[in-house]
Design an enzyme around this catalytic site. Structure first.
Site, short mmCIF file in Angstrom:
data_model
loop_
_atom_site.label_atom_id
_atom_site.label_comp_id
_atom_site.label_asym_id
_atom_site.label_seq_id
_atom_site.Cartn_x
_atom_site.Cartn_y
_atom_site.Cartn_z
N SER A 13 -2.94 -7.84 12.55
CA SER A 13 -3.47 -6.57 13.04
C SER A 13 -2.37 -5.52 13.09
CB SER A 13 -4.04 -6.72 14.44
OG SER A 13 -4.97 -7.77 14.49
N CYS A 14 -2.78 -4.27 13.13
CA CYS A 14 -1.86 -3.15 13.25
C CYS A 14 -0.99 -3.36 14.49
CB CYS A 14 -2.67 -1.86 13.37
SG CYS A 14 -1.67 -0.38 13.38
N PRO A 15 0.27 -3.15 14.44
CA PRO A 15 1.06 -2.52 13.37
C PRO A 15 1.75 -3.53 12.45
CG PRO A 15 2.43 -2.63 15.31
CD PRO A 15 1.10 -3.28 15.67
N MET A 16 1.43 -4.81 12.55
CA MET A 16 2.18 -5.84 11.82
C MET A 16 2.19 -5.69 10.30
SD MET A 16 3.82 -7.24 14.11
CE MET A 16 4.68 -8.36 13.03
N ASP A 34 -6.45 -5.92 7.48
CA ASP A 34 -6.51 -4.88 8.52
C ASP A 34 -7.05 -3.59 7.91
OD1 ASP A 34 -6.13 -3.33 10.78
OD2 ASP A 34 -4.01 -2.98 10.35
#
Length: 75
Positions: free
Chosen positions: A13-16, A40
């Site tokens: 998921s954001c920000p990964m 994502d």
């Protein structure tokens, strides 16, 4: 498209996806191409904006079966 590096960010998921993309790009030479796969939905806008702001080039972006694939050329 011939790529030099591959990053699987599916399931993250954001920000990964952006964090992992940034880290992968640090180890690349200018002109090399990174293929990034992510699930994502926010990455579509986020990676596009990050690529431009970082001086890189988004060569292609595709979507199939809820997986987004980006081809980014390091600036």
């Amino acid at each position: 498209m011939k790529t030099d590096h591959f990053l699987d960010a599916t399931g993250l998921s954001c920000p990964m996806p952006i964090v992992k993309t940034r880290n992968a790009m640090k180890d690349m030479n200018s002109g090399e191409i990174l293929e990034v796969k992510t699930t994502d939905k926010g990455a579509k806008a986020d990676l596009t904006a990050w690529t431009k702001s970082g001086g890189h080039v988004l060569l292609e972006q595709t979507e199939a079966d809820d997986v987004f694939t980006f081809f980014i050329k390091k600036g």
